[in-house]
Design a protein around this motif. Structure first.
Motif, PDB file in Angstrom:
ATOM      1  N   GLY A 172     -15.879  38.638 -41.090  1.00  0.00           N
ATOM      2  CA  GLY A 172     -16.181  39.299 -40.074  1.00  0.00           C
ATOM      3  C   GLY A 172     -17.406  38.315 -39.122  1.00  0.00           C
ATOM      4  N   ILE A 173     -18.518  38.647 -39.441  1.00  0.00           N
ATOM      5  CA  ILE A 173     -19.740  38.429 -38.818  1.00  0.00           C
ATOM      6  C   ILE A 173     -19.522  36.562 -38.310  1.00  0.00           C
ATOM      7  CG2 ILE A 173     -21.791  37.316 -38.696  1.00  0.00           C
ATOM      8  CD1 ILE A 173     -21.982  40.530 -40.312  1.00  0.00           C
ATOM      9  N   GLY A 174     -19.478  35.670 -39.504  1.00  0.00           N
ATOM     10  CA  GLY A 174     -18.807  34.243 -39.521  1.00  0.00           C
ATOM     11  C   GLY A 174     -17.488  34.074 -38.186  1.00  0.00           C
ATOM     12  N   SER A 175     -16.470  34.998 -38.427  1.00  0.00           N
ATOM     13  CA  SER A 175     -15.981  34.399 -36.891  1.00  0.00           C
ATOM     14  C   SER A 175     -16.580  34.866 -35.746  1.00  0.00           C
ATOM     15  CB  SER A 175     -14.846  35.484 -37.441  1.00  0.00           C
ATOM     16  OG  SER A 175     -13.917  34.848 -38.327  1.00  0.00           O
ATOM     17  N   VAL A 176     -17.000  36.067 -35.708  1.00  0.00           N
ATOM     18  CA  VAL A 176     -17.305  36.272 -34.554  1.00  0.00           C
ATOM     19  C   VAL A 176     -19.156  35.467 -33.815  1.00  0.00           C
ATOM     20  CG1 VAL A 176     -19.188  37.713 -33.489  1.00  0.00           C
ATOM     21  CG2 VAL A 176     -17.753  38.490 -34.417  1.00  0.00           C
ATOM     22  N   LEU A 177     -19.535  34.780 -35.098  1.00  0.00           N
ATOM     23  CA  LEU A 177     -20.220  33.568 -34.817  1.00  0.00           C
ATOM     24  C   LEU A 177     -19.462  32.227 -33.850  1.00  0.00           C
ATOM     25  CD1 LEU A 177     -23.343  33.620 -37.614  1.00  0.00           C
ATOM     26  CD2 LEU A 177     -23.192  34.480 -34.782  1.00  0.00           C
ATOM     27  N   ILE A 178     -17.857  31.796 -34.663  1.00  0.00           N
ATOM     28  CA  ILE A 178     -16.987  31.209 -34.038  1.00  0.00           C
ATOM     29  C   ILE A 178     -16.881  30.993 -32.971  1.00  0.00           C
ATOM     30  CG2 ILE A 178     -15.651  29.646 -34.348  1.00  0.00           C
ATOM     31  CD1 ILE A 178     -17.739  29.280 -36.505  1.00  0.00           C
ATOM     32  N   ILE A 179     -16.317  31.693 -32.439  1.00  0.00           N
ATOM     33  CA  ILE A 179     -16.464  32.353 -31.327  1.00  0.00           C
ATOM     34  C   ILE A 179     -17.355  32.034 -30.315  1.00  0.00           C
ATOM     35  CG2 ILE A 179     -15.673  34.053 -29.993  1.00  0.00           C
ATOM     36  CD1 ILE A 179     -14.107  35.272 -32.303  1.00  0.00           C
ATOM     37  N   ILE A 180     -18.304  32.473 -30.594  1.00  0.00           N
ATOM     38  CA  ILE A 180     -20.295  32.623 -30.243  1.00  0.00           C
ATOM     39  C   ILE A 180     -20.117  31.356 -29.823  1.00  0.00           C
ATOM     40  CG2 ILE A 180     -22.188  33.522 -29.712  1.00  0.00           C
ATOM     41  CD1 ILE A 180     -21.926  36.154 -30.995  1.00  0.00           C
ATOM     42  N   GLN A 181     -20.073  30.324 -31.193  1.00  0.00           N
ATOM     43  CA  GLN A 181     -20.845  29.458 -30.526  1.00  0.00           C
ATOM     44  C   GLN A 181     -19.852  28.253 -30.199  1.00  0.00           C
ATOM     45  OE1 GLN A 181     -23.216  27.961 -31.684  1.00  0.00           O
ATOM     46  NE2 GLN A 181     -22.964  26.134 -31.157  1.00  0.00           N
ATOM     47  N   LEU A 182     -18.337  28.283 -30.050  1.00  0.00           N
ATOM     48  CA  LEU A 182     -17.518  27.999 -29.267  1.00  0.00           C
ATOM     49  C   LEU A 182     -17.238  28.466 -27.950  1.00  0.00           C
ATOM     50  CD1 LEU A 182     -14.487  26.658 -28.690  1.00  0.00           C
ATOM     51  CD2 LEU A 182     -13.491  28.692 -29.195  1.00  0.00           C
ATOM     52  N   VAL A 183     -18.161  29.797 -26.981  1.00  0.00           N
ATOM     53  CA  VAL A 183     -18.332  30.393 -25.764  1.00  0.00           C
ATOM     54  C   VAL A 183     -19.716  29.025 -25.226  1.00  0.00           C
ATOM     55  CG1 VAL A 183     -18.755  31.653 -24.068  1.00  0.00           C
ATOM     56  CG2 VAL A 183     -17.083  32.424 -26.028  1.00  0.00           C
ATOM     57  N   VAL A 184     -20.439  29.097 -26.172  1.00  0.00           N
ATOM     58  CA  VAL A 184     -22.050  28.658 -26.448  1.00  0.00           C
ATOM     59  C   VAL A 184     -21.168  26.864 -25.864  1.00  0.00           C
ATOM     60  CG1 VAL A 184     -23.572  27.979 -27.013  1.00  0.00           C
ATOM     61  CG2 VAL A 184     -23.223  30.125 -27.757  1.00  0.00           C
ATOM     62  N   LEU A 185     -20.783  26.162 -26.584  1.00  0.00           N
ATOM     63  CA  LEU A 185     -20.325  24.995 -26.417  1.00  0.00           C
ATOM     64  C   LEU A 185     -19.819  24.678 -25.661  1.00  0.00           C
ATOM     65  CD1 LEU A 185     -19.446  23.969 -29.624  1.00  0.00           C
ATOM     66  CD2 LEU A 185     -21.350  22.787 -29.296  1.00  0.00           C
ATOM     67  N   ARG A 186     -18.949  25.518 -25.056  1.00  0.00           N
ATOM     68  CA  ARG A 186     -18.332  25.244 -23.464  1.00  0.00           C
ATOM     69  C   ARG A 186     -18.777  25.477 -22.287  1.00  0.00           C
ATOM     70  NH1 ARG A 186     -13.221  24.016 -23.145  1.00  0.00           N
ATOM     71  NH2 ARG A 186     -13.554  25.242 -21.397  1.00  0.00           N
ATOM     72  N   TRP A 187     -19.640  26.460 -22.638  1.00  0.00           N
ATOM     73  CA  TRP A 187     -20.866  26.615 -21.313  1.00  0.00           C
ATOM     74  C   TRP A 187     -22.135  25.161 -21.095  1.00  0.00           C
ATOM     75  CZ3 TRP A 187     -25.710  27.032 -21.615  1.00  0.00           C
ATOM     76  CH2 TRP A 187     -27.044  27.385 -20.519  1.00  0.00           C
ATOM     77  N   SER A 188     -22.436  24.726 -22.703  1.00  0.00           N
ATOM     78  CA  SER A 188     -23.206  23.431 -22.949  1.00  0.00           C
ATOM     79  C   SER A 188     -22.610  22.261 -22.265  1.00  0.00           C
ATOM     80  CB  SER A 188     -24.245  23.779 -24.296  1.00  0.00           C
ATOM     81  OG  SER A 188     -24.967  24.733 -24.689  1.00  0.00           O
ATOM     82  N   LEU A 189     -21.696  21.961 -22.865  1.00  0.00           N
ATOM     83  CA  LEU A 189     -20.937  20.918 -22.291  1.00  0.00           C
ATOM     84  C   LEU A 189     -20.485  20.513 -21.270  1.00  0.00           C
ATOM     85  CD1 LEU A 189     -19.316  19.879 -25.433  1.00  0.00           C
ATOM     86  CD2 LEU A 189     -21.512  18.838 -24.560  1.00  0.00           C
ATOM     87  N   LYS A 190     -20.600  21.627 -20.162  1.00  0.00           N
ATOM     88  CA  LYS A 190     -19.757  22.054 -18.639  1.00  0.00           C
ATOM     89  C   LYS A 190     -20.262  20.773 -17.978  1.00  0.00           C
ATOM     90  CE  LYS A 190     -18.758  25.131 -14.317  1.00  0.00           C
ATOM     91  NZ  LYS A 190     -19.386  26.479 -14.718  1.00  0.00           N
ATOM     92  N   PRO A 191     -21.534  20.670 -18.285  1.00  0.00           N
ATOM     93  CA  PRO A 191     -21.658  19.222 -16.901  1.00  0.00           C
ATOM     94  C   PRO A 191     -21.541  18.055 -17.445  1.00  0.00           C
ATOM     95  CG  PRO A 191     -23.509  20.757 -17.787  1.00  0.00           C
ATOM     96  CD  PRO A 191     -22.449  21.025 -18.339  1.00  0.00           C
ATOM     97  N   LEU A 192     -20.978  17.886 -18.809  1.00  0.00           N
ATOM     98  CA  LEU A 192     -20.072  16.727 -19.052  1.00  0.00           C
ATOM     99  C   LEU A 192     -18.959  16.655 -17.811  1.00  0.00           C
ATOM    100  CD1 LEU A 192     -21.207  15.982 -22.665  1.00  0.00           C
ATOM    101  CD2 LEU A 192     -21.772  15.269 -20.773  1.00  0.00           C
ATOM    102  N   ARG A 193     -18.422  18.122 -18.191  1.00  0.00           N
ATOM    103  CA  ARG A 193     -16.334  18.260 -17.682  1.00  0.00           C
ATOM    104  C   ARG A 193     -16.711  17.680 -16.047  1.00  0.00           C
ATOM    105  NH1 ARG A 193     -16.566  22.063 -21.190  1.00  0.00           N
ATOM    106  NH2 ARG A 193     -16.829  23.659 -20.010  1.00  0.00           N
TER     107      ARG A 193
END
Length: 447
Positions: A172-193
Motif C-alpha cells: 500500500g505504501i509503495g503504491s502511494v509512493l509510486i503515485i506520488i513519484q509519478l506526480v512529482v515527475l510530471r511536475w518536475s518535467l513540465k519545463p521540458l514539455r
C-alpha cells in the motif's frame, strides 16, 4: 507514457529502487519479528519450567513426582502442543506430561547444572531444557533435566500473520509512493514539455524563437537552440539567395544556348563558350555558399583542443602512412571565432599535409608575443616533408577546382575554402617552403 519516455524510465527506476528497498525491509523486519517471537516463546517456556520446578517433589526412593493437574491445562490435554518431561542425567525419562502421551520427545543435550538450552528439535518443536541438581533428605544430589516443548506452529502462525500484514502495508505504501513519484515527475518535467511545445510552435511557424520563461537549468539549452535556429535560418536565407543568384545568372547563357540549337547551323564554339561560362557561374555560386561568414566576436573556441581532435582523425584516415605528427602548442589557447571555421581551416591544411607528406607533419600554434606581425594575435603553421608546391603554382592552388596533382584524390576546393574563410575573418594565408622539413609550409594569421 511512450516506451522511450524519460518519465517512464525515471518511474521504472524509482519503482525498482522502492521495490528493492521494501523487499529488504520486509526480510529484515520478518527476521527480526521471528527472533522476537522466539525470544518471547523462550521466556514463556522458562516460566513453565519454573512452574514445574515449584510443583515437583522428590520421593524417598529418589524419584520425581509431579501432580496430575498442573498450572497450565494444556499439559493435561494430549496433543495440545505443549509438552513437558523430566529425565535423569542417565537419559531415563522420570516423568512426562499427559499431553506427551504417544509422542517421542528428543533427548536433551549435555548442559551444565543451572543452565538453560533453547533449541528447535528434529520434530519441529521449540524445546527449553534446564538442568538442576536435587538433593534428597540424605543430602545426596541427583541431576535432573526439566524439558518443556511447544510446537513451532505457534511461532510460524505469528510470523505468517505478521508477514501478511507487513506485505499489505508495504504494498500500500509503495503504491502511494509510486503515485506520488509519478506526480512529482510530471511536475518536475513540465519545463521540458513547455520547451517542446515552443519548439513545435517554431516548427509550425507560430514562433521565431524560444521566448518563454524556462527553468534555470534549461536557459542555456534555450539559448543554444535559439542560436541554432538563427544560424539555420541565416544559412537557409543565404542558400536561397545563392540559388536565386544562380538562376538569374544562368538565364542569359541558357537563352543563348537555346538560340544556338534553334538555328539551322549549330555554332559549336558559342555553345562551348556558354557551357564554360555556366561552369564558371556554378563554381562562383558554390564558392559563395561555402563561405561561412565573418568572424564573430562572441564565443571562444579552444584551438589546442580542435587541433588535437583533427590530428587524431588524421591518424585514423591516413593510418597506412604511419605519419609522425609533431605538435608545438600550448595546452589551451582561446580564440574568438566560430568553431566550424577553425575546423575548416585547420582540417583542410592538415589533411593536405597528410596526403602530400612522406612521414612527418609539424603543427605549431603561436600567440601574440611570438608573432612578428603586430596586428595579428594567432598564427597556425602546418608543415610537411613532402615534395612541396612550386612558388608559381601557389596562387593557382588557392582557386577552386585546382589541384597540384590530379592523381591525388580530392575536389580541388579545400584550399579555396581556407583562403576565403581566412579572408572573411580578417586574416592572411601564406604558403612557402618549410625550412625544417623541406616540404610545404602554410601560415594562417588571424587577428
Amino acid at each position: 507514457m511512450k516506451r522511450k519516455s524519460l518519465s517512464l524510465r525515471l518511474l521504472f527506476s524509482t519503482g525498482f529502487v522502492l521495490a528493492s528497498f521494501f523487499a529488504i525491509v520486509s526480510v529484515v523486519l520478518e527476521r527480526g519479528y521471528k527472533e522476537s517471537a522466539e525470544q518471547a516463546l523462550r521466556e514463556n517456556l522458562k516460566v513453565q519450567v519454573y512452574s514445574l520446578l515449584s510443583a515437583a517433589e522428590l520421593t524417598r526412593n529418589g524419584q520425581i513426582k509431579l501432580p496430575k493437574a498442573l498450572r497450565d491445562p494444556r499439559f493435561s490435554d494430549p496433543g495440545s502442543g505443549l509438552y513437558a518431561s523430566v529425565q535423569s542425567s542417565k537419559g531415563k525419562t522420570e516423568w512426562h506430561s499427559p499431553s506427551a502421551v504417544g509422542l517421542t520427545l528428543s533427548p536433551p543435550p549435555q548442559i551444565a547444572p543451572g543452565k538453560f538450552a533453547f533449541l528447535l528439535d528434529d520434530m519441529g518443536r521449540y524445546v527449553l531444557h534446564y538442568s538442576v541438581i536435587w538433593e534428597d533428605k540424605r543430602r545426596k544430589g541427583r541431576e535432573f533435566i526439566f524439558s518443556v516443548a511447544e510446537d513451532s506452529q505457534f511461532v510460524s502462525n505469528q510470523v505468517s500473520s505478521f508477514k501478511r500484514v507487513l506485505q499489505s502495508w508495504l504494498m500500500g505504501i509503495g503504491s502511494v509512493l509510486i503515485i506520488i513519484q509519478l506526480v512529482v515527475l510530471r511536475w518536475s518535467l513540465k519545463p521540458l514539455r513547455v520547451i517542446v511545445k515552443d519548439l513545435e510552435a517554431i516548427e509550425r511557424g507560430d514562433k521565431t524563437r524560444l521566448d518563454g520563461v524556462y527553468s534555470t537549468e534549461l536557459e542555456g539549452l534555450a539559448g543554444n537552440l535559439n542560436a541554432l535556429v538563427s544560424s539555420e535560418r541565416a544559412h537557409l536565407e543565404r542558400y536561397r539567395n545563392t540559388l536565386a543568384d544562380l538562376a538569374h545568372s544562368l538565364k542569359t547563357p541558357l537563352a543563348i544556348l537555346r538560340g544556338c540549337i534553334e538555328t539551322p547551323e549549330l555554332n559549336k564554339k558559342t555553345a562551348l563558350d556558354q557551357i564554360s561560362r555556366m561552369n564558371e557561374i556554378v563554381e562562383y555560386q558554390l564558392q559563395k555558399a561555402a563561405a561561412k561568414g565573418e568572424k564573430k566576436s562572441t564565443g571562444t573556441v579552444d584551438a589546442s583542443v580542435v587541433l588535437d581532435k583533427i590530428i587524431g582523425s588524421m591518424r585514423k584516415v591516413h593510418s597506412e602512412k604511419r605519419i609522425n605528427f609533431e605538435t608545438r602548442k600550448p595546452e589551451s589557447y582561446k580564440l574568438y571565432c566560430e568553431e566550424g571555421d577553425l575546423y575548416e581551416i585547420a582540417g583542410n591544411l592538415i589533411d593536405n599535409a597528410s596526403k602530400w607528406c612522406d612521414k612527418k607533419v609539424k603543427v605549431s600554434l603561436q600567440n601574440k608575443n611570438q608573432i612578428k606581425k603586430n596586428k595579428y594575435k594567432f598564427l597556425l603553421q602546418i608543415e610537411d616533408d613532402g615534395p612541396g608546391i612550386p612558388a608559381g603554382q601557389l596562387e593557382e592552388i588557392l582557386k577552386r577546382g585546382v589541384r597540384a596533382d590530379q592523381n591525388i584524390h580530392g575536389h580541388g576546393i579545400g584550399m579555396a575554402v581556407v583562403n576565403e574563410l581566412v579572408g572573411l575573418m580578417g586574416g592572411e594565408l601564406f604558403g612557402d617552403k618549410s625550412p625544417s622539413l623541406g616540404g610545404m609550409r602554410w601560415k594562417v594569421y588571424l587577428p
